[in-house]
Design a protein around this motif. Structure first.
Motif, short mmCIF file in Angstrom:
data_model
loop_
_atom_site.label_atom_id
_atom_site.label_comp_id
_atom_site.label_asym_id
_atom_site.label_seq_id
_atom_site.Cartn_x
_atom_site.Cartn_y
_atom_site.Cartn_z
N PRO A 262 7.68 0.79 4.74
CA PRO A 262 6.31 0.34 4.50
C PRO A 262 5.55 -0.08 5.75
N ALA A 263 6.26 -0.40 6.84
CA ALA A 263 5.53 -0.77 8.06
C ALA A 263 5.04 0.49 8.79
N HIS A 264 5.51 1.66 8.37
CA HIS A 264 5.15 2.91 9.05
C HIS A 264 4.46 3.83 8.04
N GLY A 265 5.08 4.97 7.69
CA GLY A 265 4.41 5.93 6.82
C GLY A 265 4.25 5.46 5.39
N GLY A 266 5.09 4.50 4.97
CA GLY A 266 5.01 4.01 3.59
C GLY A 266 3.78 3.14 3.35
N ALA A 267 3.02 2.86 4.42
CA ALA A 267 1.89 1.93 4.29
C ALA A 267 0.76 2.49 3.42
N ASN A 268 0.59 3.83 3.41
CA ASN A 268 -0.53 4.37 2.60
C ASN A 268 -0.29 4.12 1.10
N ASP A 293 -2.47 -17.34 4.14
CA ASP A 293 -1.35 -18.25 3.87
C ASP A 293 -0.01 -17.56 4.12
N ARG A 294 -0.08 -16.35 4.63
CA ARG A 294 1.09 -15.53 4.98
C ARG A 294 1.99 -15.24 3.78
N ARG A 295 1.38 -15.14 2.61
CA ARG A 295 2.18 -14.75 1.45
C ARG A 295 2.38 -13.25 1.44
N TYR A 296 1.46 -12.50 2.02
CA TYR A 296 1.59 -11.06 2.15
C TYR A 296 0.69 -10.57 3.27
N ARG A 297 0.88 -9.29 3.64
CA ARG A 297 0.05 -8.68 4.68
C ARG A 297 -1.00 -7.79 4.05
N LEU A 298 -2.07 -7.59 4.75
CA LEU A 298 -3.11 -6.68 4.29
C LEU A 298 -2.65 -5.28 4.67
N MET A 299 -2.19 -4.51 3.68
CA MET A 299 -1.65 -3.19 4.00
C MET A 299 -2.79 -2.24 4.39
N GLY A 300 -2.51 -1.38 5.37
CA GLY A 300 -3.56 -0.49 5.87
C GLY A 300 -4.40 -1.18 6.95
N PHE A 301 -3.95 -2.38 7.36
CA PHE A 301 -4.63 -3.11 8.42
C PHE A 301 -3.65 -3.41 9.54
N GLY A 302 -4.15 -3.40 10.76
CA GLY A 302 -3.32 -3.76 11.91
C GLY A 302 -2.53 -2.57 12.41
N HIS A 303 -2.19 -2.61 13.67
CA HIS A 303 -1.42 -1.54 14.28
C HIS A 303 -0.78 -2.08 15.55
N ARG A 304 0.44 -1.62 15.81
CA ARG A 304 1.12 -2.07 17.02
C ARG A 304 0.32 -1.72 18.29
N VAL A 305 -0.31 -0.55 18.29
CA VAL A 305 -0.99 -0.11 19.51
C VAL A 305 -2.51 -0.34 19.45
N GLU A 353 -9.53 -12.61 15.40
CA GLU A 353 -8.66 -13.23 16.41
C GLU A 353 -7.40 -12.39 16.68
N ARG A 354 -6.84 -11.82 15.61
CA ARG A 354 -5.59 -11.03 15.74
C ARG A 354 -5.85 -9.55 15.97
N LYS A 355 -7.13 -9.20 16.13
CA LYS A 355 -7.54 -7.81 16.35
C LYS A 355 -6.98 -6.89 15.28
N PRO A 358 -8.88 -1.78 10.20
CA PRO A 358 -8.27 -0.80 9.28
C PRO A 358 -7.58 0.31 10.08
N ASN A 359 -6.42 0.73 9.60
CA ASN A 359 -5.77 1.89 10.22
C ASN A 359 -5.93 3.10 9.31
N VAL A 360 -5.37 4.23 9.74
CA VAL A 360 -5.58 5.50 9.02
C VAL A 360 -5.19 5.41 7.55
N ASP A 361 -4.23 4.53 7.25
CA ASP A 361 -3.71 4.48 5.88
C ASP A 361 -4.62 3.75 4.91
N PHE A 362 -5.60 3.02 5.44
CA PHE A 362 -6.43 2.22 4.55
C PHE A 362 -7.21 3.10 3.58
N1 CMC Z 1 -2.10 -8.36 7.56
C1 CMC Z 1 -2.14 -9.65 7.92
N2 CMC Z 1 -1.73 -10.11 9.12
C2 CMC Z 1 -1.24 -9.22 9.96
C3 CMC Z 1 -1.17 -7.84 9.66
C4 CMC Z 1 -1.63 -7.42 8.40
N3 CMC Z 1 -1.60 -6.13 8.05
N4 CMC Z 1 -0.63 -7.17 10.71
C5 CMC Z 1 -0.37 -8.08 11.65
N5 CMC Z 1 -0.75 -9.32 11.19
C6 CMC Z 1 -0.71 -10.59 11.94
C7 CMC Z 1 0.70 -11.17 11.98
O1 CMC Z 1 0.95 -12.04 10.92
C8 CMC Z 1 0.68 -11.84 13.32
O2 CMC Z 1 -0.01 -13.05 13.19
P1 CMC Z 1 0.46 -14.37 14.04
O3 CMC Z 1 0.28 -14.02 15.47
O4 CMC Z 1 -0.41 -15.46 13.55
O5 CMC Z 1 1.92 -14.58 13.68
C9 CMC Z 1 -0.19 -10.95 14.20
O6 CMC Z 1 -1.08 -10.29 13.29
C10 CMC Z 1 0.61 -9.91 14.99
O7 CMC Z 1 1.48 -9.25 14.07
P2 CMC Z 1 2.77 -8.44 14.49
O8 CMC Z 1 3.63 -8.26 13.30
O9 CMC Z 1 3.38 -9.03 15.72
O10 CMC Z 1 2.11 -7.04 14.91
P3 CMC Z 1 2.87 -5.70 15.12
O11 CMC Z 1 2.18 -5.01 16.21
O12 CMC Z 1 4.33 -5.90 15.26
O13 CMC Z 1 2.64 -5.01 13.70
C11 CMC Z 1 2.16 -3.45 12.02
C12 CMC Z 1 2.06 -3.77 13.52
C13 CMC Z 1 1.49 -2.08 11.77
C14 CMC Z 1 3.63 -3.37 11.59
C15 CMC Z 1 1.43 -4.55 11.21
O14 CMC Z 1 0.08 -4.65 11.62
C16 CMC Z 1 1.53 -4.34 9.69
O15 CMC Z 1 2.53 -4.72 9.09
N6 CMC Z 1 0.46 -3.72 9.08
C17 CMC Z 1 0.51 -3.40 7.67
C18 CMC Z 1 1.27 -2.12 7.47
C19 CMC Z 1 0.48 -0.91 7.87
O16 CMC Z 1 -0.68 -0.74 7.51
N7 CMC Z 1 1.15 -0.01 8.62
C20 CMC Z 1 0.56 1.29 8.98
C21 CMC Z 1 0.41 1.47 10.44
S1 CMC Z 1 -0.61 2.92 10.77
C22 CMC Z 1 0.33 4.26 10.23
C23 CMC Z 1 1.51 4.50 11.08
O17 CMC Z 1 1.36 4.75 12.29
O18 CMC Z 1 2.63 4.50 10.52
#
Ligand code: CMC
Length: 426
Positions: A262-268, A293-305, A353-355, A358-362
C-alpha cells in the motif's frame, strides 16, 4: 581527482570523489570508504543513497519535474503514445516512423500466451487477488521461454523485454477475467496496445467491447504516467534480484511483489477505498482531523521524492475529468470528495508544512473505476505499465560495466558473541 569530500573518522581522514550527473545533486562516491576506514555508511530507506548510475529517468522532487530520457512527462502524456514511450525508455530515443512500425509489430506479435500457460490460472481460487495471480503467473513465464533467459546474451535480453511488455496485458486481462468467472479473450493484432487490453478485459462472448477513443486514450495515458519512475522500491527490487544474474521474468515477478504494497503501487486501491469511506464532502473535516491525529494517512498524498505537486497527478486529474464526462459520471460524488479533499489539504498548515501534495494515485482510482475496473485491478494496471520501466532499468544494469551483485551491509545491534548453552542449563 576532481572535487572531493573529506570524511574524518577518529584520527583518520578519507578523501572521497564527488560525482556529477547531468542534473540533480552531486553524489559522494563512498565505494572506497570501507577499505580506507573500516566504516560503513548507514541509510535505511536509502533516503540519501544513489544505488546506481542511470540515463533513463530524472526526477526533481522539489520542482515537481519528471523526465524520461530528457522529455517532460506532460509532453509525453499529451503528445506521445505508450508504445512510443516504451521504445524511448528501452532504446534511449524516440523512434522514427519506420522504427516505430517495426517496434509496434514486434510487440503486437508477442502478445499471445502459450496455450498451456492458461492452466496456471485454474489453480488459483476464484477470489484470489489479481496481484497474487500476477506474481505467480509472471514468474511462471521463466518456465516457458528458456530461449530468452540467458542474461549475458544481448539479443535474448531484448526478446525477453519485448515478450514481457507484450504479454503483461494478456496476463493481466486473464487475471481479471478469472476473477469475474468469464472466459479468456485472446489478443487481436489489428488493435492498439491499450485497445487490445481493454477489449481483453471487457469483451464477453455475448457482446464484443466497443472501442471508444476517449477511454482508449485515457488507458494509454495511464500507462504512460506509470511507465517508469527512477529507483523506486519495485524498480530497486528488480535491479537487486537481477544483480544475481536471475532471469528477467523472475526479476519482474519480484518487482510485482514489491509493487503490491500500500505504500507503493497498492496506494491507488487504498486511495479509492479512502474516498469511499469518507463518502461525502461534509465528512472531510472529521477525516482530516483523524489524519492529523495520526490515526491514518491520507492515501494518494505525499511522496518520498516529490515535495511538490506530482507532475503525473496534474495529467491524471485532467484525464479523470475527461473519462467521467465521457461515461456520464461527471457528477460522481467521489470526484467531489476528492476535489474538496485536495482543496482542504492544500490549504491546511499540517499538509503544507510536510509538503504533502496529491500524487498520481489520488485521481487514478476514480478514473480506473469509471473505466470499469474494480479496485483490486488498479495495482495490476500499474504493473502492466511499469513493466517497461523495470525491464529498461534491468537491461541498463546488466549492460553497465560497473555492475556487481547488490549486497548491502548492516549495523549489527544483536547479541555479542556468546557460548551455546545446553537446554537443561537455560
Ligand atoms: N498522510 C498524512 N501524513 C503523511 C502522509 C500521508 N499520506 N505521508 C507522509 N505523511 C507525514 C508523516 O506522518 C510524517 O510526518 P511527521 O514528520 O510529523 O512524522 C511526514 O509526513 C513524513 O513522512 P514519511 O513517512 O517520513 O515520508 P516518506 O517519504 O517516507 O513517505 C510515502 C512517502 C509515499 C510512503 C508516504 O507519503 C505515504 O505513505 N503516502 C500514502 C501512500 C501513497 O499515496 N503512496 C503512493 C506513492 S505514489 C505511487 C508510487 O510511486 O508508488
Amino acid at each position: 581527482m576532481g572535487e572531493t569530500a573529506k570524511v574524518t573518522i577518529g584520527d583518520q581522514t578519507v578523501e572521497l570523489p564527488i560525482l556529477k550527473g547531468t542534473a540533480g545533486p552531486d553524489v559522494v562516491d563512498i565505494r572506497k570508504l570501507y577499505a580506507a576506514s573500516d566504516a560503513f555508511t548507514y541509510d535505511p530507506g536509502f533516503t540519501s543513497t544513489a544505488s546506481c548510475e542511470s540515463k533513463i529517468t530524472f526526477i526533481d522532487g522539489d520542482a515537481g519535474t519528471l523526465l524520461h530520457r530528457g522529455y517532460p512527462i506532460s509532453q509525453l502524456a499529451e503528445q506521445s503514445s505508450f508504445l512510443e514511450v516504451c521504445h524511448l525508455l528501452l532504446h534511449g530515443e524516440l523512434p522514427t516512423a519506420d522504427e516505430f512500425a517495426k517496434f509496434e509489430h514486434t510487440i503486437t506479435y508477442h502478445t499471445m500466451l502459450h496455450e498451456q500457460f492458461d492452466r496456471f490460472f485454474q489453480g488459483f481460487r476464484r477470489d484470489a487477488h489479481p496481484m497474487a495471480i500476477m506474481v505467480g503467473a509472471v514468474g511462471a513465464l521463466s518456465a516457458f521461454y528458456h530461449d530468452s533467459t540467458n542474461v549475458d546474451d544481448p539479443s535474448q535480453r531484448m526478446i525477453s523485454a519485448h515478450r514481457l511488455i507484450a504479454k503483461m496485458p494478456t496476463i493481466a486481462a486473464r487475471a481479471f477475467k478469472y476473477s469475474q468467472g468469464q472466459p479468456f479473450v485472446h489478443p487481436r493484432n489489428d488493435l492498439s496496445y491499450a485497445e487490445n487490453f481493454l477489449r481483453m478485459c471487457f469483451s464477453v462472448p455475448a457482446e464484443d467491447w466497443k472501442p471508444n477513443p476517449v477511454l482508449t486514450r485515457a488507458m494509454d495515458r495511464i500507462f504512460i504516467l506509470h511507465a517508469d519512475h527512477e529507483q523506486n522500491a519495485s524498480t530497486s527490487t528488480v535491479r537487486l534480484a537481477g544483480s544475481s544474474g536471475a532471469n528477467p521474468f523472475a526479476c519482474i515477478a519480484a518487482g510485482i511483489a514489491c509493487l503490491w504494497g500500500p505504500a507503493h503501487g497498492g496506494a491507488n486501491e487504498e486511495a479509492l477505498n479512502m474516498l469511499k469511506e469518507i463518502g461525502s464532502v461534509d465528512r472531510i473535516p472529521e477525516y482530516v482531523q483523524g489524519v492529523k491525529d495520526r490515526r491514518y494517512r491520507l492515501m494518494g498524498f505525499g511522496h518520498r521524492v516529490y515535495k511538490n505537486y506530482d507532475p503525473r497527478a496534474t495529467v491524471m486529474q485532467k484525464t479523470c475529468h475527461e473519462v467521467l464526462d465521457e461515461v456520464g459520471h461527471g457528477d460522481d460524488p467521489l470526484l467531489k470528495v476528492a476535489m474538496e479533499l485536495e482543496r482542504i489539504a492544500l490549504s491546511d498548515e499540517y499538509f503544507i508544512e510536510r509538503k504533502l501534495y496529491p500524487n498520481v494515485d489520488f485521481y487514478s482510482g476514480i478514473t480506473l473505476r469509471a473505466l470499469g475496473f474494480p479496485p483490486e485491478m488498479f495495482t495490476v494496471l500499474f504493473a502492466v505499465a511499469r513493466t517497461v520501466g523495470w525491464i529498461a532499468q534491468w537491461k541498463e544494469m546488466i549492460e553497465d560495466p560497473a555492475y556487481k551483485i547488490g549486497r548491502p551491509r548492516q549495523l549489527y545491534t544483536g547479541a555479542p558473541p556468546r557460548d551455546y548453552v545446553p537446554v537443561e542449563k537455560r
